[in-house]
Design a protein around this motif. Structure first.
Motif, PDB file in Angstrom:
ATOM      1  N   ILE A   1       0.863  -1.184   0.000  1.00  0.00           N
ATOM      2  CA  ILE A   1       0.000   0.000   0.000  1.00  0.00           C
ATOM      3  C   ILE A   1       0.894   1.226   0.000  1.00  0.00           C
ATOM      4  O   ILE A   1       1.778   1.363   0.855  1.00  0.00           O
ATOM      5  N   SER A   2       0.676   2.123  -0.958  1.00  0.00           N
ATOM      6  CA  SER A   2       1.495   3.323  -1.061  1.00  0.00           C
ATOM      7  C   SER A   2       0.634   4.570  -0.978  1.00  0.00           C
ATOM      8  O   SER A   2      -0.590   4.528  -1.137  1.00  0.00           O
ATOM      9  N   GLY A   3       1.314   5.694  -0.753  1.00  0.00           N
ATOM     10  CA  GLY A   3       0.666   6.987  -0.850  1.00  0.00           C
ATOM     11  C   GLY A   3       0.588   7.389  -2.308  1.00  0.00           C
ATOM     12  O   GLY A   3       0.952   6.617  -3.205  1.00  0.00           O
ATOM     13  N   PRO A   4       0.129   8.610  -2.603  1.00  0.00           N
ATOM     14  CA  PRO A   4       0.017   9.076  -3.990  1.00  0.00           C
ATOM     15  C   PRO A   4       1.384   9.112  -4.657  1.00  0.00           C
ATOM     16  O   PRO A   4       2.382   9.519  -4.046  1.00  0.00           O
ATOM     17  N   THR A   5       1.473   8.683  -5.912  1.00  0.00           N
ATOM     18  CA  THR A   5       2.757   8.562  -6.593  1.00  0.00           C
ATOM     19  C   THR A   5       3.029   9.676  -7.603  1.00  0.00           C
ATOM     20  O   THR A   5       4.177   9.869  -7.987  1.00  0.00           O
ATOM     21  N   LYS A   6       2.025  10.423  -8.032  1.00  0.00           N
ATOM     22  CA  LYS A   6       2.243  11.462  -9.048  1.00  0.00           C
ATOM     23  C   LYS A   6       3.130  12.569  -8.472  1.00  0.00           C
ATOM     24  O   LYS A   6       2.803  13.178  -7.465  1.00  0.00           O
ATOM     25  N   GLY A   7       4.258  12.806  -9.113  1.00  0.00           N
ATOM     26  CA  GLY A   7       5.178  13.828  -8.646  1.00  0.00           C
ATOM     27  C   GLY A   7       5.769  13.541  -7.287  1.00  0.00           C
ATOM     28  O   GLY A   7       6.246  14.446  -6.605  1.00  0.00           O
ATOM     29  N   ASN A   8       5.787  12.267  -6.879  1.00  0.00           N
ATOM     30  CA  ASN A   8       6.216  11.869  -5.536  1.00  0.00           C
ATOM     31  C   ASN A   8       7.264  10.770  -5.666  1.00  0.00           C
ATOM     32  O   ASN A   8       6.941   9.581  -5.746  1.00  0.00           O
ATOM     33  N   ASP A   9       8.537  11.160  -5.705  1.00  0.00           N
ATOM     34  CA  ASP A   9       9.603  10.189  -5.933  1.00  0.00           C
ATOM     35  C   ASP A   9       9.706   9.163  -4.816  1.00  0.00           C
ATOM     36  O   ASP A   9      10.099   8.012  -5.047  1.00  0.00           O
ATOM     37  N   ARG A  10       9.352   9.555  -3.565  1.00  0.00           N
ATOM     38  CA  ARG A  10       9.465   8.608  -2.443  1.00  0.00           C
ATOM     39  C   ARG A  10       8.550   7.416  -2.644  1.00  0.00           C
ATOM     40  O   ARG A  10       8.958   6.252  -2.540  1.00  0.00           O
ATOM     41  N   GLN A  11       7.284   7.695  -2.935  1.00  0.00           N
ATOM     42  CA  GLN A  11       6.318   6.620  -3.110  1.00  0.00           C
ATOM     43  C   GLN A  11       6.573   5.846  -4.401  1.00  0.00           C
ATOM     44  O   GLN A  11       6.384   4.628  -4.449  1.00  0.00           O
ATOM     45  N   GLN A  12       7.027   6.520  -5.441  1.00  0.00           N
ATOM     46  CA  GLN A  12       7.375   5.828  -6.682  1.00  0.00           C
ATOM     47  C   GLN A  12       8.477   4.802  -6.439  1.00  0.00           C
ATOM     48  O   GLN A  12       8.386   3.649  -6.892  1.00  0.00           O
ATOM     49  N   ALA A  13       9.520   5.211  -5.717  1.00  0.00           N
ATOM     50  CA  ALA A  13      10.660   4.325  -5.465  1.00  0.00           C
ATOM     51  C   ALA A  13      10.263   3.143  -4.588  1.00  0.00           C
ATOM     52  O   ALA A  13      10.685   2.001  -4.817  1.00  0.00           O
ATOM     53  N   ARG A  14       9.414   3.391  -3.582  1.00  0.00           N
ATOM     54  CA  ARG A  14       8.999   2.310  -2.684  1.00  0.00           C
ATOM     55  C   ARG A  14       8.107   1.304  -3.408  1.00  0.00           C
ATOM     56  O   ARG A  14       8.230   0.100  -3.204  1.00  0.00           O
ATOM     57  N   ARG A  15       7.220   1.815  -4.250  1.00  0.00           N
ATOM     58  CA  ARG A  15       6.373   0.907  -5.026  1.00  0.00           C
ATOM     59  C   ARG A  15       7.210   0.074  -5.991  1.00  0.00           C
ATOM     60  O   ARG A  15       7.006  -1.137  -6.118  1.00  0.00           O
ATOM     61  N   LYS A  16       8.155   0.708  -6.660  1.00  0.00           N
ATOM     62  CA  LYS A  16       8.973  -0.022  -7.636  1.00  0.00           C
ATOM     63  C   LYS A  16       9.839  -1.071  -6.956  1.00  0.00           C
ATOM     64  O   LYS A  16      10.024  -2.172  -7.492  1.00  0.00           O
ATOM     65  N   ALA A  17      10.374  -0.769  -5.781  1.00  0.00           N
ATOM     66  CA  ALA A  17      11.197  -1.744  -5.060  1.00  0.00           C
ATOM     67  C   ALA A  17      10.384  -2.986  -4.738  1.00  0.00           C
ATOM     68  O   ALA A  17      10.870  -4.117  -4.877  1.00  0.00           O
TER      69      ALA A  17
END
Length: 348
Positions: free
Chosen positions: A191-207
């Protein structure tokens, strides 16, 4: 409105007056004594100044006679503990060095932060600490053409031309994902937070996705919307169970999300960690106080804030070059995760 000039450095008060279709004297009143102009005039002039990238303390203002000793910090929001911890580290360092700090919130989407940055600069900020990676093309163009000291804070962004002070979100998430696999979990959700323009959540989701795919496992993921609450995280967990009833572990991209999952498990009568393992990210103050103390990744948020503030002050006072600095996260083991239950099948 006319297009922004290619060279933002050349914007002057004359350009602002021309675009706003007002006199230079009116522009001066808006910028220096905004309380003495009406709202319509203020909005018109500020829109023109923002479009042109003109600020009262920009490089184009040759007659600036005094420093403001002010540093601006741009955060997504203030009601999340991790953001307030970073802000506290910044503010206490500025205070100790006779600086003033401006705080501005801009939401999670770093592709639309130019206006917020413009406000900080226009109020006299000599340097900027911006939470997360800058994805705003308009702001990146402005930075390229203007000598504004900036540090991207919280995320360590290797290879990024703008200095960054923070953690590796991808590698940190891999620590949790690898632990879940070592404990025998195979149906693992995220479960992630919003990913648009959000490198932290993008990186965690991709990992998470890369780790699951590397092990030939199915991904089950949900994303909550900006401004999410604990209840929203609980609803995301319910959707996960509908999609994959066999899930035995949930990797949450923030502790707040994990808190919502734990609350929902309690409502549904799901035992944590006997039936469901739950992990968080950031180790905020309440993580150890939940009914099931949370396994999470500790982020040295206060230290990052203090380091970034000291680096910015050294740049402004002594001309020291701004460079990137990586901080490490540490895995905090508590009672919210355990080995995967044997023979678990929620579909049964």
């Amino acid at each position: 409105m006319k297009k922004m000039p290619e060279n933002l450095r050349r914007a002057t008060i004359h350009d602002v007056a021309k675009v706003a279709n007002v006199s230079i004297a009116t522009v001066s009143r808006v910028l220096n004594k905004p309380e003495k102009v009406n709202r319509e005039m203020y909005d018109r002039v500020m829109a023109a100044a923002s479009q042109l990238g003109y600020t009262t303390n920009s490089a184009g203002k040759a007659l600036k006679i005094a420093r403001t000793r002010t540093i601006g910090t741009l955060l997504p929001r203030l009601d999340d503990p991790i953001f307030s911890e970073i802000a506290h580290g910044v503010q206490e360092t500025l205070f100790a060095n006779d600086y003033v700090g401006f705080l501005q919130t801009s939401g999670y989407d770093n592709s639309r932060i130019f206006d917020a940055v413009f406000r900080l600069l226009n109020r006299g900020a000599e340097g900027l600490l911006i939470f997360g990676r800058i994805d705003d093309e308009k702001l990146l163009a402005f930075i390229k053409n203007n000598q504004v000291p900036i540090i991207q804070i919280y995320s360590y962004l290797e290879g990024n031309p703008i200095p960054s002070v923070g953690i590796d979100n991808y590698a940190s998430t891999q620590k949790i994902a690898q632990l879940m696999l070592q404990l025998g979990h195979r149906d693992i959700a995220h479960i992630s937070g919003p990913t648009k323009g959000n490198d932290r959540q993008q990186a965690r989701r991709k990992a998470y996705e890369d780790m699951m795919q590397a092990n030939g496992l199915k991904t089950t993921a949900q994303m909550v919307q900006p401004g999410y609450t604990i209840n929203d995280a609980g609803q995301a967990f319910r959707r996960i169970l509908e999609e994959n009833p066999n899930v035995t572990a949930v990797i949450c991209a923030t502790d707040l999300l994990a808190c919502g999952v734990l609350a929902e498990c309690r409502k549904l009568g799901i035992s944590v960690p006997n039936e469901m393992s739950v992990s968080g990210f950031e180790d905020v103050a309440f993580a150890s106080l939940l009914y099931q103390p949370l396994t999470t990744l500790a982020v040295p948020s206060g230290d990052m804030g203090r380091y970034a503030a000291r680096a910015m002050i050294a740049n402004l006072e002594e001309g020291q070059k701004l460079t990137s600095m990586q901080f490490e996260t540490s895995l905090i083991m508590r009672d919210s995760i355990a080995r995967a239950p044997s023979g678990s099948n929620r579909a049964a």
